[in-house]
Structure formats: C-alpha cells, structure tokens
Design an enzyme around this catalytic site. Sequence first.
Site, PDB file in Angstrom:
ATOM      1  N   LYS A  64      47.777  47.335  -0.562  1.00 25.09           N
ATOM      2  CA  LYS A  64      48.561  48.072  -1.554  1.00 25.09           C
ATOM      3  C   LYS A  64      47.843  48.174  -2.912  1.00 25.09           C
ATOM      4  CE  LYS A  64      51.974  48.894   1.240  1.00 25.09           C
ATOM      5  NZ  LYS A  64      51.418  48.478   2.530  1.00 25.09           N
TER       6      LYS A  64
HETATM    7  C1  PLP Z   1      56.523  52.394   3.958  1.00 23.97           C
HETATM    8  C2  PLP Z   1      56.433  50.908   4.138  1.00 23.97           C
HETATM    9  N1  PLP Z   1      57.551  50.177   4.023  1.00 23.97           N
HETATM   10  C3  PLP Z   1      57.537  48.833   4.168  1.00 23.97           C
HETATM   11  C4  PLP Z   1      56.379  48.168   4.449  1.00 23.97           C
HETATM   12  C5  PLP Z   1      56.409  46.686   4.633  1.00 23.97           C
HETATM   13  O1  PLP Z   1      55.671  46.026   3.656  1.00 23.97           O
HETATM   14  P1  PLP Z   1      55.336  44.476   3.822  1.00 23.97           P
HETATM   15  O2  PLP Z   1      54.124  44.367   4.671  1.00 23.97           O
HETATM   16  O3  PLP Z   1      55.075  44.013   2.403  1.00 23.97           O
HETATM   17  O4  PLP Z   1      56.519  43.826   4.401  1.00 23.97           O
HETATM   18  C6  PLP Z   1      55.179  48.887   4.570  1.00 23.97           C
HETATM   19  C7  PLP Z   1      53.926  48.176   4.862  1.00 23.97           C
HETATM   20  O5  PLP Z   1      52.854  48.659   4.849  1.00 23.97           O
HETATM   21  C8  PLP Z   1      55.207  50.278   4.416  1.00 23.97           C
HETATM   22  O6  PLP Z   1      54.105  51.016   4.543  1.00 23.97           O
END
Ligand code: PLP
Length: 388
Positions: free
Chosen positions: A184
């Site tokens: 990110k």
């Molecule tokens: C659109 C979206 N939502 C949620 C997530 C979940 O993030 P995390 O890995 O921090 O739980 C991601 C992860 O890449 C994502 O791309």
Amino acid sequence: MRETFLNYSLPDIDSDEVYSVKDVLLSGWLAKGPKTIEFEKRFAEYVGAKYAIGVNSCTAALHLSLYAAGVGHGDEVITTPMTFAASANTIIQVGATPVFVDINESGCIDVNKIENRITSKTKAIVPVHYSGQACDLDVIYTLADKYNLFVSEDAAHAIDTYYKGNRIGNNPKGAVSYSFYATKNLSTGEGGMLVTDNETLANRVRVLVTHGMSRNAWNRYDKGGSWMYDIIEPGFKYNMFDLQAALGLVQLERMDEMQLKRKELITLYEVGLSDIKGLTLPKPSEYTEHSWHLYIVHVDENETGITRDEFIERLKEYNIGTSVHFIPVHLMSYYRRTYGYKEGDFPLAEKWFNEIVSLPLYSKMTHKDVNDVIEAVRKIIALQSSYI
Ligand SMILES: Cc1ncc(COP(=O)(O)O)c(C=O)c1O
C-alpha cells in the site's frame, strides 16, 4: 532488457523507519501503547476524521465497522464484485449476505444501479475506492439517508484519495477502513485503521478491538494503571501494536514526498504509453483525485493481437512483474456454490477483469524502472501488431 526482476510493488522504507522501529524495540514496550495512540491521532488529523482506531489489517477494520454498526444475520449488504475478497468476506463474517452491483467505466461500483438492489433487508453499503479513485459518495450518502443505511467505505487503496476536493476519510454515514499492507501507499507491513466521526461507533470499536476489554494493556500496566478489567462484550484480537505504529508514523510524515514521487512516475507512464493503440490508460472521473495506488491498464486483444494473459507472460520474459486487481469476487468458488453466482451475472466487472493488468508502481521506483516497463510494453505490442 533489464537484468533484475522488477516487482509490481515494493514498500518504500528508509533509515528513518528503521530508527523509529529500533527505538520501540529498545523501549521495553512492544505492544499497543503510546506509539499506536500517537499514530491514531496523527492519522485522524491527516484524513480529517474525528476518531481513528489502529487495527492489524483493513480486513479487521471492515469486519469491525459492520459488526459495531449492528449488521448481522438476515441482513443484506451491497458491494462491488471488482474488489479483493476481504470487502465481501467480512460481510459474510458478520452473518449478512453480500449483494453485488456491477461497476461503472472507472471500475468503481455503479452508483446508479445500487437503488434497484436495495430491499427491506439491506442494512449497509460497502463502496470500494478502487485502485485509488473515489466512488461517487454523494449519491451513496443520499441513498444511505433515504434508506437508513450504514456506509462502510473500503479505502484500502485510498490513502490520499480526494472526492470533490476533500480527502477520503470524512464519512457522515459510517466508517472508513484503510490498509497498511506491504503493497500500500503507506505501509506497516500488515496493519490498518478504522476512522469515523461517530463517537458511539468509535467507543464500541475501541472495546471490540481487544477482546471487548474495558481497559487495554497500556491502561493496565502503565504506572497509575490498574490490573482490573471487565469484558463488556466478546470482542476480537484485532489491535495495532507499537512496532507497526512506529513504522506508520514515519511513513505518514513521508506521505507527501512519496505521493509526489508516484505522480511523477504516472506522468512518465502517460507520456510513454498514451499513443499505443489497444492499450487504455486509467482515466479518473472528474470528481476524484487519484491516490495512484495502482496503475491499471486495459489490453484490447483485438487491437493489440495479444491476450491479457499473454501480455503478462511476455512482460515476465522482460523481467517485469505485474498483477491483476481483481478476479471478480462473485466468480470465486465459495460465492458460486453458496449464492449461485455465475459467469455473466456482472458483465462489466467480468469484461474489466479480462482486460486489466496492474503495471509496477511504487514510490521507490526509479525513472529507469518506468522506462524499462514502457520499452517492454512497446516492444511486446509492436511485435504482435506491427503497429510501431
Ligand atoms: C480493496 C481491498 N480491500 C481490503 C483489503 C484488505 O486489506 P488488508 O490486507 O490490510 O486486510 C485489500 C487488500 O489488498 C484490498 O485491496
């Protein structure tokens, strides 16, 4: 051809992050404590929200937001199929049913199609600010008002995304969830943040984030703290901890610099790729400023003479890494099996999926890296279609 493999994404970690983490490692307090509290405060200021709660992933934030809002068994929640599974899985985890709505021409949920899918069971909408562009929030908030719905924005891609001049993070109808996963724009390796302007929701999330305890460890073990605690309700173990926050605090300070770098790289891509027939570059809608989390191009097989999958394989031969964001969630086996979804249900998301490639983009990339990608893309498409 480049000698080393170019990853599609890498974190941008400098010596300041290393020193900040080292200080915490040597401080004697590694768990959730003063660094997490400071990061929550700074992050809330950055996005313009009243309350921020550090969590160990965006997935945890999405789950907590729906759970704390009281969304549960028998309820329906509207979201997009063009997202990572976490946006929909967390709806199922609170006991509700995900209801998908197809995408628009920018890859975000088509807000004009949402109202048709609202029923007496609909309790919430989970819009996803896909790739770093804002969804059309005014329409979503208006629907939320009309039907009394909670809005849980998935801003995993949207740290530093703007909607109509305001940075994402100020949601009058619910909460916003961020990801600090390794790829990110701001990274703590794993991690996330839930922000909201709703005090009642924030207070409940603060309790739910560590088992439902009335006091977290920092409140108990610090001088003047008390060992005594109560379990107010059965919560989760979702909290951020100080090593993550030590990274996050430095990354947040470097956000402007890192974002400028991303924008510089985007300009290079635009200059280098915009004249290629059959390759469509991202076109953010007029109401959004893109965070440029992902740089997603579309490959038109008829115009370029190459399929998206072949294009990815050829780039790999040139030592260029890519990714695909995303396989539509309704096509995943669990969703097909459980809800009866099938190919053809969301034609725009499926067409989108068949064409897209995420090219390398991260703030540590050099101009030479971008030029290597441009050169490889031009050669691959020229060889296929003899267009150059
Ligand atoms: C659109 C979206 N939502 C949620 C997530 C979940 O993030 P995390 O890995 O921090 O739980 C991601 C992860 O890449 C994502 O791309």
